[in-house]
Design an enzyme around this catalytic site. Structure first.
Site, PDB file in Angstrom:
ATOM      1  CB  SER A  44      -0.881   0.011   1.245  1.00  0.00           C
ATOM      2  OG  SER A  44      -0.069   0.232   2.372  1.00  0.00           O
ATOM      3  CE  LYS A  45       1.263   8.142  -2.018  1.00  0.00           C
ATOM      4  NZ  LYS A  45       2.682   8.256  -1.965  1.00  0.00           N
ATOM      5  NE  ARG A  46      -1.446   3.513   6.916  1.00  0.00           N
ATOM      6  CZ  ARG A  46      -2.335   2.599   7.293  1.00  0.00           C
ATOM      7  NH1 ARG A  46      -3.571   2.682   6.880  1.00  0.00           N
ATOM      8  NH2 ARG A  46      -1.975   1.623   8.073  1.00  0.00           N
ATOM      9  N   GLY A  59       4.559   2.693   2.112  1.00  0.00           N
ATOM     10  CA  GLY A  59       5.686   3.281   1.379  1.00  0.00           C
ATOM     11  C   GLY A  59       6.305   2.417   0.309  1.00  0.00           C
ATOM     12  CG  ASP A  61       4.808   5.548  -3.255  1.00  0.00           C
ATOM     13  OD1 ASP A  61       4.548   6.693  -3.644  1.00  0.00           O
ATOM     14  OD2 ASP A  61       3.950   4.659  -3.091  1.00  0.00           O
TER      15      ASP A  61
END
Ligand code: GLU
Length: 486
Positions: free
Chosen positions: A255-257, A259, A265
């Site tokens: 996920s983006k969260r 990283g 990212d």
């Protein structure tokens, strides 16, 4: 022998996901290992998912990652156009779809939304899938002609048999056999005239002479339908390598969260492209020995897709950080310094010998953003706990440190040469006179001048950077702190 030709076929829908980059890398490696061609094809047939600027991200990511394509929209190799929307305009997909219709392997379907909505659905892999009931297959040639002439909207569907089985081969998963009754009559040409991915990937891979296809295993379940298309055309099926999922450390989707979802990212977090490429190569593939550090050239030499593992690959940020650190350690100062400089400048401003500090931190950071935490004490002495002077191994405590710093102060005040060497000599002769171990003196001095337990350099190297005035000021602060305690 046929020339190996691979393709990376991204849809321009946003950032480059780590999974996509891995497919691109493996395709690149398969081609280059065999002196073949690596091609870029832009799959933009799903106009609703198209994101402005996404094609530029694809180009820049491939370039930064060093995965230079031999052919693509910007490099004609005789198999163009390389963008599916442009290919569509040449009429290629419709031509082949009509060929299938002539063979009885596809048919026009004029069913409207309402009728389709009334058809029964099935849950396949968690998704609700409509099973088309072949209603339009029974239309006569005349009815079809009439509908087309009247300009009725249509799609073209694959005509899959309801009996028998189809076997599909994947290099990692082996033979996969499915009952034809499970194969829905998927759409080949949509009502907007665009081909579906399902059709375009087959037509393009064949007409572009692709020999090896690497992609995520979300395509595995559709692949028998592609095999049926290849068979219907009488074309040779390429070698398929479907890659296992990449998960995060908790076995969840990237996920983006956390990283690690996209190349961008990772770049934003200060990772080096070559370290990311090296790490991603190992997400599913391993060499014969336990080696882990590979340049792209070395990967090209060693890579063998038969050694890819079927089990899900776990993206371990700690491991990537370690690997990035190894790349930084091995980097020439000429390359390291310009990259580190903005981080050093942001942390320290002007007035420091940044090149010298860069050399100190080079072997101690894993990513450039670690620099700030390593060097911040140069700018300002942090407030530190006086207990730091007590070190069991160095045999120091607050009293011994106070004594050492107090005795050293006049010597350091008298000294003019604040080079590392000269300072080191001063401290060493003091050590000799005192008849103690080095650490007994170095520890309190380093603590006083840095206020930190861990520093990227020793006491005298730090003092050289700080200069006489600041070094003495910090030693006096240390003495005051220790006096308060005694
Ligand atoms: N356009 C597809 C994607 O981005 C490509 C899949 C394939 O490589 O065939 O997922």
């Amino acid at each position: 022998m046929t020339k190996i030709r691979t393709r990376y076929a991204p849809s321009p829908t946003g950032k480059m996901h780590v999974g996509n980059l891995r497919s691109a890398l493996y395709e690149f490696l398969i081609a280059k290992h065999a002196d073949g061609d690596f091609m870029l094809r832009i799959e933009d047939t799903d106009q609703e998912r198209f994101v402005e600027g996404a094609t530029e991200i694809i180009y820049s990511t491939l370039e930064k990652a060093g995965l230079q394509h031999d052919e693509g929209p910007d490099k004609d190799g005789g198999f163009g156009p390389y963008v599916q929307s442009e290919r569509m305009k040449t009429g290629i997909y419709l031509k082949y779809a009509k060929e299938l219709i002539d063979k009885g392997e596809a048919y026009y379907c004029f069913c409207d939304k309402e009728r389709l909505a009334s058809l029964k659905t099935e849950i396949v892999e968690g998704k609700e899938i409509m099973i088309y009931d072949k209603h339009c297959l029974s239309l006569s040639k005349e009815e079809v002609e009439k509908n087309l002439a009247a300009g009725m909207p249509y799609v073209i569907r694959q005509n899959n048999p309801t009996e028998g089985t189809t076997t599909f081969h994947d290099e990692l998963y082996g033979d996969i056999t499915v009952n034809n009754s499970e194969l829905d009559d998927m759409i080949l040409i949509k009502s907007d005239g665009y081909p579906t991915y399902n059709f375009a990937n087959v037509v393009d891979d064949h007409t572009m002479n692709i020999t090896h296809v690497v992609r995520g295993n979300e395509y595995l379940s559709s692949s028998p339908k592609y095999t049926r298309l290849y068979e219907a055309f009488g074309w040779q099926v390429p070698v398929y390598v479907h890659l296992p999922l990449i998960t995060d450390e908790n076995h969840k989707k990237l996920s983006k969260r956390s990283g690690h979802s996209s190349f961008e990212d990772l770049m934003e977090q200060g990772f080096l492209p070559e370290a990311v490429v090296n790490y991603i190569a190992l997400l599913g593939w391993s060499p014969e020995d336990n080696r882990e550090i590979f340049s792209l050239e070395e990967l090209i030499k060693e890579f063998d897709y038969r050694r890819i593992s079927k089990s899900p690959a776990v993206f371990d940020m700690v491991k990537l950080r370690w690997m990035n650190g190894e790349y930084l350690k091995a980097m020439d100062m000429d390359r390291f310094f310009p990259m580190a400089e903005p981080f050093l400048r942001e942390a320290l401003g002007d007035g420091f010998d940044l090149e010298k500090i860069a050399a100190m931190v080079k072997t101690r950071i894993e990513v450039f953003p670690d620099i700030a935490g390593q060097v911040d004490f140069f700018k300002e002495l942090p407030s530190y706990d006086v207990e730091m002077y007590t070190h069991k191994k160095m045999k120091t405590d607050k009293a011994s440190s106070l004594e050492v710093l107090t005795e050293l102060l006049p010597l350091l005040e008298a000294q003019e040469d604040y080079s590392n060497d000269a300072l080191y000599q001063t401290l060493l002769s003091y050590v000799e006179k005192k008849g103690c171990k080095n650490g007994y003196v170095m520890w309190p001095v380093r603590t006083a001048v840095s206020g930190k337990q861990m520093t990227p350099a020793g006491a005298t190297e730090i003092m050289e950077i700080l200069g006489k005035e600041e070094s003495l000021k910090r030693i006096c602060t240390g003495i005051e702190k220790l006096q308060k305690e005694s």
